[in-house]
Design an enzyme around this catalytic site. Structure first.
Site, PDB file in Angstrom:
ATOM      1  N   ASN A 102       0.972  -1.296   0.012  1.00 12.02           N
ATOM      2  CA  ASN A 102      -0.046   0.005   0.084  1.00 12.02           C
ATOM      3  C   ASN A 102       0.843   1.242   0.027  1.00 12.02           C
ATOM      4  O   ASN A 102       1.558   1.470   0.855  1.00 12.02           O
ATOM      5  CB  ASN A 102      -0.754   0.064   1.144  1.00 12.02           C
ATOM      6  CG  ASN A 102      -1.933   1.133   1.418  1.00 12.02           C
ATOM      7  OD1 ASN A 102      -1.829   1.971   0.391  1.00 12.02           O
ATOM      8  ND2 ASN A 102      -2.548   1.383   2.512  1.00 12.02           N
ATOM      9  N   PHE A 103       0.683   2.144  -1.040  1.00 13.86           N
ATOM     10  CA  PHE A 103       1.579   3.309  -1.302  1.00 13.86           C
ATOM     11  C   PHE A 103       1.122   4.374  -0.221  1.00 13.86           C
ATOM     12  O   PHE A 103       1.836   5.164  -0.141  1.00 13.86           O
ATOM     13  CB  PHE A 103       1.689   3.632  -2.680  1.00 13.86           C
ATOM     14  CG  PHE A 103       2.548   2.757  -3.434  1.00 13.86           C
ATOM     15  CD1 PHE A 103       3.026   1.820  -2.981  1.00 13.86           C
ATOM     16  CD2 PHE A 103       2.754   3.199  -4.754  1.00 13.86           C
ATOM     17  CE1 PHE A 103       3.537   0.681  -3.970  1.00 13.86           C
ATOM     18  CE2 PHE A 103       3.200   2.474  -5.864  1.00 13.86           C
ATOM     19  CZ  PHE A 103       3.866   1.209  -5.487  1.00 13.86           C
ATOM     20  N   LYS A 104      -0.087   4.408   0.012  1.00 10.89           N
ATOM     21  CA  LYS A 104      -0.708   5.244   1.047  1.00 10.89           C
ATOM     22  C   LYS A 104      -0.335   6.638   0.268  1.00 10.89           C
ATOM     23  O   LYS A 104      -0.859   6.538  -0.821  1.00 10.89           O
ATOM     24  CB  LYS A 104      -0.373   5.374   2.419  1.00 10.89           C
ATOM     25  CG  LYS A 104      -0.295   3.917   3.091  1.00 10.89           C
ATOM     26  CD  LYS A 104      -0.163   3.866   4.558  1.00 10.89           C
ATOM     27  CE  LYS A 104      -0.732   2.681   5.247  1.00 10.89           C
ATOM     28  NZ  LYS A 104      -0.474   2.960   6.927  1.00 10.89           N
ATOM     29  N   HIS A 138     -10.106   0.791   4.905  1.00 10.15           N
ATOM     30  CA  HIS A 138      -8.604   0.854   5.599  1.00 10.15           C
ATOM     31  C   HIS A 138      -8.824   1.916   6.756  1.00 10.15           C
ATOM     32  O   HIS A 138      -9.680   2.775   6.850  1.00 10.15           O
ATOM     33  CB  HIS A 138      -7.590   1.488   4.768  1.00 10.15           C
ATOM     34  CG  HIS A 138      -6.150   1.537   5.094  1.00 10.15           C
ATOM     35  ND1 HIS A 138      -5.821   2.288   6.209  1.00 10.15           N
ATOM     36  CD2 HIS A 138      -5.301   0.428   5.051  1.00 10.15           C
ATOM     37  CE1 HIS A 138      -4.498   1.911   6.432  1.00 10.15           C
ATOM     38  NE2 HIS A 138      -4.372   0.879   5.904  1.00 10.15           N
ATOM     39  N   GLU A 188      -5.876  -5.760  10.515  1.00  6.50           N
ATOM     40  CA  GLU A 188      -4.957  -4.673  10.718  1.00  6.50           C
ATOM     41  C   GLU A 188      -5.035  -3.695  12.023  1.00  6.50           C
ATOM     42  O   GLU A 188      -5.896  -2.939  12.043  1.00  6.50           O
ATOM     43  CB  GLU A 188      -4.509  -3.526   9.731  1.00  6.50           C
ATOM     44  CG  GLU A 188      -4.034  -4.168   8.241  1.00  6.50           C
ATOM     45  CD  GLU A 188      -3.760  -3.218   7.226  1.00  6.50           C
ATOM     46  OE1 GLU A 188      -4.359  -2.016   7.129  1.00  6.50           O
ATOM     47  OE2 GLU A 188      -2.496  -2.993   6.967  1.00  6.50           O
ATOM     48  N   ILE A 248       0.101  -0.001  13.120  1.00  4.61           N
ATOM     49  CA  ILE A 248       0.243   0.470  11.805  1.00  4.61           C
ATOM     50  C   ILE A 248       1.441   1.541  12.079  1.00  4.61           C
ATOM     51  O   ILE A 248       1.513   2.441  12.509  1.00  4.61           O
ATOM     52  CB  ILE A 248      -0.961   0.921  11.070  1.00  4.61           C
ATOM     53  CG1 ILE A 248      -1.866   0.147  10.719  1.00  4.61           C
ATOM     54  CG2 ILE A 248      -0.656   1.920  10.034  1.00  4.61           C
ATOM     55  CD1 ILE A 248      -3.267   0.451  10.267  1.00  4.61           C
ATOM     56  N   GLY A 261       2.834  -3.205  10.717  1.00  4.71           N
ATOM     57  CA  GLY A 261       4.038  -3.479  11.216  1.00  4.71           C
ATOM     58  C   GLY A 261       4.842  -4.516  10.640  1.00  4.71           C
ATOM     59  O   GLY A 261       5.893  -4.824  10.877  1.00  4.71           O
ATOM     60  N   ALA A 287       2.979  -1.321   4.223  1.00  2.74           N
ATOM     61  CA  ALA A 287       3.169  -0.132   3.526  1.00  2.74           C
ATOM     62  C   ALA A 287       4.635   0.438   3.907  1.00  2.74           C
ATOM     63  O   ALA A 287       5.830   0.391   3.085  1.00  2.74           O
ATOM     64  CB  ALA A 287       2.104   1.155   4.004  1.00  2.74           C
ATOM     65  N   SER A 288       5.146   0.862   5.135  1.00  7.80           N
ATOM     66  CA  SER A 288       6.112   1.684   5.445  1.00  7.80           C
ATOM     67  C   SER A 288       7.511   0.746   5.244  1.00  7.80           C
ATOM     68  O   SER A 288       8.687   1.311   4.890  1.00  7.80           O
ATOM     69  CB  SER A 288       6.093   2.296   6.874  1.00  7.80           C
ATOM     70  OG  SER A 288       5.805   1.193   7.811  1.00  7.80           O
TER      71      SER A 288
HETATM   72  O1  13P Z   1      -1.675   0.296   6.859  1.00  8.87           O
HETATM   73  C1  13P Z   1      -0.959  -0.624   6.633  1.00  8.87           C
HETATM   74  C2  13P Z   1      -0.873  -1.213   5.436  1.00  8.87           C
HETATM   75  O2  13P Z   1      -2.241  -0.819   4.593  1.00  8.87           O
HETATM   76  C3  13P Z   1       0.430  -1.017   7.561  1.00  8.87           C
HETATM   77  O3  13P Z   1       1.229  -0.379   7.599  1.00  8.87           O
HETATM   78  P1  13P Z   1       2.660  -0.270   7.882  1.00  8.87           P
HETATM   79  O4  13P Z   1       3.152  -1.558   6.990  1.00  8.87           O
HETATM   80  O5  13P Z   1       3.360   0.801   7.348  1.00  8.87           O
HETATM   81  O6  13P Z   1       2.692  -0.857   9.168  1.00  8.87           O
END
Ligand code: 13P
EC number: 5.3.1.1
Length: 229
Positions: free
Chosen positions: A14-16, A98, A146, A151, A186, A207-208
């Protein structure tokens, strides 16, 4: 052209709204994901910002998801995003609900039903096993459990809260065994992915751990290590 079929296990990145994966940088990251997906035969999908969706979907051959859609049909809905529009943009499907873009259960129900009619894959994001069970009853293709508090922390749900994952998997099996379960929050390493698979999921949403990594290829390679055939 973006892929039109999902195989499991799945790594969904997820690039958010991260600047690191916006615009041309988003395409670069999607290309790295595509390269490793092809090289290692692992399903890696991306969920870019909406403004980059068509641009990316037209240039990679991996599944591309929208991060969100609204429960409206095409028409006078200023500022909304329709399932038809993301399909036309080349998306294979969409996430919805989300924790950073929550919607009501009745809206999720409309999105899941209409997505099915349009042959779009749905990933409904959830925050607890009970909500996961309720969302599984709506019949999406996938749910992604999640816990919001994890997160972005780098503390993987698959190790920090395994019971949340296993109870979600068990409840979904009871309520709608056709629904596949992902987990996220995470997740940053291959060990986190291996733990998620051991807990009964068919993949991860993250994501991160990738988007903010100094070396995207190294980060994704580590993540897919446990899946390599
Ligand atoms: O929200 C998330 C994926 O949609 C999880 O985020 P992280 O992978 O940054 O913890």
């Amino acid at each position: 052209m973006a892929a039109t079929k999902i195989e499991y296990p799945l790594i969904l990145i997820n690039f958010k709204a991260y600047a690191e994966a916006s615009g041309k940088k988003g395409l670069q990251l999607a290309k790295v994901a595509e390269k490793l997906s092809k090289e290692y035969g692992v399903t890696i999908a991306v969920a870019p910002q909406l403004t980059d969706l068509m641009f990316i979907a037209q240039q990679v051959d991996i599944p591309v998801f929208s991060q969100h859609v609204d429960d409206v049909s095409p028409g006078s809905h200023t500022g909304h995003v329709t399932l038809e529009a993301v399909k036309d943009a080349g998306a294979i499907g969409t996430m919805v609900n989300h924790s950073e873009r929550r919607v009501r259960a009745d809206q999720i129900d409309v999105v899941v039903k209409r997505a099915r009619q349009l042959n779009l894959v749905t990933v409904v994001c959830t925050n607890t096993p009970e909500v996961t069970a309720a969302m599984a009853a709506l019949g999406p293709d996938m749910v992604a459990i999640e816990p919001p508090e994890l997160i972005g922390t780098g503390i993987p749900v698959s190790k920090a809260k395994p019971e949340v994952v296993t109870s979600s998997v068990d409840l979904v099996k009871k309520i709608n065994p056709n629904v596949k379960v992902l987990c996220g929050a995470g997740i940053t390493t291959g060990d986190d992915v291996a733990a998620a698979l051991r807990l009964g999921t068919v993949g991860v949403l993250l994501a991160s751990g990738v988007v903010k990594a100094k070396d995207w290829e190294k980060a994704i390679l580590d993540l897919i290590r446990p899946i390599l055939k």
